[in-house]
Design an enzyme around this catalytic site. Structure first.
Site, short mmCIF file in Angstrom:
data_model
loop_
_atom_site.label_atom_id
_atom_site.label_comp_id
_atom_site.label_asym_id
_atom_site.label_seq_id
_atom_site.Cartn_x
_atom_site.Cartn_y
_atom_site.Cartn_z
N ASP A 23 -28.82 15.03 -44.04
CA ASP A 23 -28.71 16.49 -43.95
C ASP A 23 -29.08 17.15 -45.28
OD1 ASP A 23 -28.19 18.92 -42.81
OD2 ASP A 23 -26.01 18.72 -42.82
N ARG A 27 -32.12 23.13 -46.99
CA ARG A 27 -31.60 23.75 -48.22
C ARG A 27 -32.36 23.30 -49.46
NH1 ARG A 27 -25.83 21.99 -46.82
NH2 ARG A 27 -27.01 21.06 -45.12
N TRP A 28 -32.80 22.04 -49.45
CA TRP A 28 -33.60 21.53 -50.57
C TRP A 28 -34.87 22.37 -50.70
CZ3 TRP A 28 -38.46 19.69 -51.51
CH2 TRP A 28 -38.64 18.91 -52.66
N HIS A 40 -38.44 18.36 -45.24
CA HIS A 40 -38.48 17.19 -44.34
C HIS A 40 -39.42 16.11 -44.91
CE1 HIS A 40 -36.03 19.24 -41.50
NE2 HIS A 40 -36.94 20.08 -41.07
N LEU A 134 -33.44 -6.69 -42.61
CA LEU A 134 -32.69 -5.46 -42.30
C LEU A 134 -33.01 -4.96 -40.89
CD1 LEU A 134 -30.93 -3.05 -43.54
CD2 LEU A 134 -33.15 -1.90 -43.86
C1 FPP Z 1 -31.40 17.76 -41.55
O1 FPP Z 1 -31.89 18.68 -42.45
C2 FPP Z 1 -32.37 16.76 -41.18
C3 FPP Z 1 -33.01 16.67 -39.98
C4 FPP Z 1 -32.88 17.66 -38.90
C5 FPP Z 1 -33.86 15.57 -39.62
C6 FPP Z 1 -33.91 14.41 -40.58
C7 FPP Z 1 -35.33 14.15 -40.76
C8 FPP Z 1 -35.87 13.57 -41.82
C9 FPP Z 1 -35.12 13.01 -42.95
C10 FPP Z 1 -37.34 13.49 -41.90
C11 FPP Z 1 -37.91 12.71 -40.79
C12 FPP Z 1 -37.53 11.29 -40.88
C13 FPP Z 1 -38.34 10.29 -40.53
C14 FPP Z 1 -37.96 8.89 -40.65
C15 FPP Z 1 -39.66 10.60 -40.00
P1 FPP Z 1 -31.75 20.22 -42.10
O2 FPP Z 1 -33.10 20.73 -41.77
O3 FPP Z 1 -30.72 20.41 -41.03
O4 FPP Z 1 -31.24 20.79 -43.47
P2 FPP Z 1 -30.36 22.09 -43.72
O5 FPP Z 1 -29.02 21.84 -43.07
O6 FPP Z 1 -30.28 22.16 -45.20
O7 FPP Z 1 -31.11 23.23 -43.10
#
Ligand code: FPP
Length: 243
Positions: A23, A27-28, A40, A134
């Site tokens: 998560d 925000r990053w 992402h 793994l």
């Molecule tokens: C949450 O960040 C993350 C996600 C919804 C998806 C996780 C996806 C990745 C790490 C990239 C894709 C991964 C692969 C392996 C292809 P958010 O957008 O909810 O962040 P926020 O809460 O700060 O808005």
């Protein structure tokens, strides 16, 4: 020479299966005035780092929550970007993963994704099925409630077909019909970015998991942050309902 497994997980019980709610990508990106896709994209780099560090830190299974069944509610452009990143990750990493003995698997209703993705994921899964390193499990189009509903339907079908009596519906019978059948339950569930929510992740399987929350945003996560989380796990005293 340091012993990375011993250093990260000294003293207590070893975390063999870690499940991560990745998560904080949005925000990053926001903090840098960048579009969400940039967060992402950096999130994928964090996935690469963590997958590389995991075996050396004593993990046997790493489950990553990459796309939830609720994530379809995001704007179509963002959903498309996430699917594109997933495709790119698997295409660009599969050779290295295979070479390193990683077994790639998926949970969730991933077969309902785009046909080109389903085909790619299926091929990656088949290619790495015999690997002994793994176990990397990606939760794709995953939701814990949906998974439990599908398991309940499978049990009901078995009863209707006369293969199972209602009394034979035990915890083990249900577990055998979850997407995670064959994997041990997670020892710990880690969530990045300081949020304190389950978000429909591994609802059954995490019954006795330790919850670990770190303030680090997922794109900033790396092997050192993983080692730190595992060190926190090793300081926990697990009781499984006993005392
Ligand atoms: C949450 O960040 C993350 C996600 C919804 C998806 C996780 C996806 C990745 C790490 C990239 C894709 C991964 C692969 C392996 C292809 P958010 O957008 O909810 O962040 P926020 O809460 O700060 O808005």
């Amino acid at each position: 020479m340091g012993d990375p497994v011993g250093d990260a997980q000294s003293g207590g019980e070893r975390c063999r299966h870690l499940a991560i709610i990745m998560d904080g990508n949005g925000r990053w990106a926001k903090a840098r005035r960048l579009p969400r896709i940039a967060g992402h994209r950096e999130g994928v780099e964090a996935v690469r780092r963590v997958v590389e560090a995991a075996p050396g830190l004593g993990l046997d299974v790493l489950t990553l929550y990459a796309f939830s069944s609720e994530n379809w509610k995001r704007p179509p452009d963002e959903v498309n970007d996430l699917m594109g990143l997933l495709k790119h990750y698997v295409q660009s990493e599969i050779n290295a993963l295979h070479k390193n003995g990683v077994r790639l698997d998926f949970i969730g209703d991933w077969q309902a994704l785009r046909p080109d993705l389903v085909d790619l994921l299926q091929r990656a899964r088949t290619r790495t099925a015999g690997n002994r390193g793994l176990k990397l499990v990606m939760a794709l189009n995953y939701g814990g409630q949906g998974e439990l509903v599908r398991a309940a339907q499978a049990l009901a079908r078995a009863v209707a077909a006369g293969e199972l009596t209602p009394e034979a519906i035990t915890a083990e019978a249900l577990e055998a019909r979850l997407d995670t059948a064959g994997y041990p339950p997670p020892d710990a569930v880690l969530r990045t970015s300081g949020e304190l929510r389950l978000s429909n992740f591994l609802l059954w399987q995490a019954a006795y998991a330790e919850y670990i929350v770190t303030d680090t945003l997922w794109p900033d996560f790396d092997g050192a942050a993983l080692a730190q989380a595992l060190a926190e796990f090793s300081r926990r005293e697990r009781r499984f309902g006993g005392r």
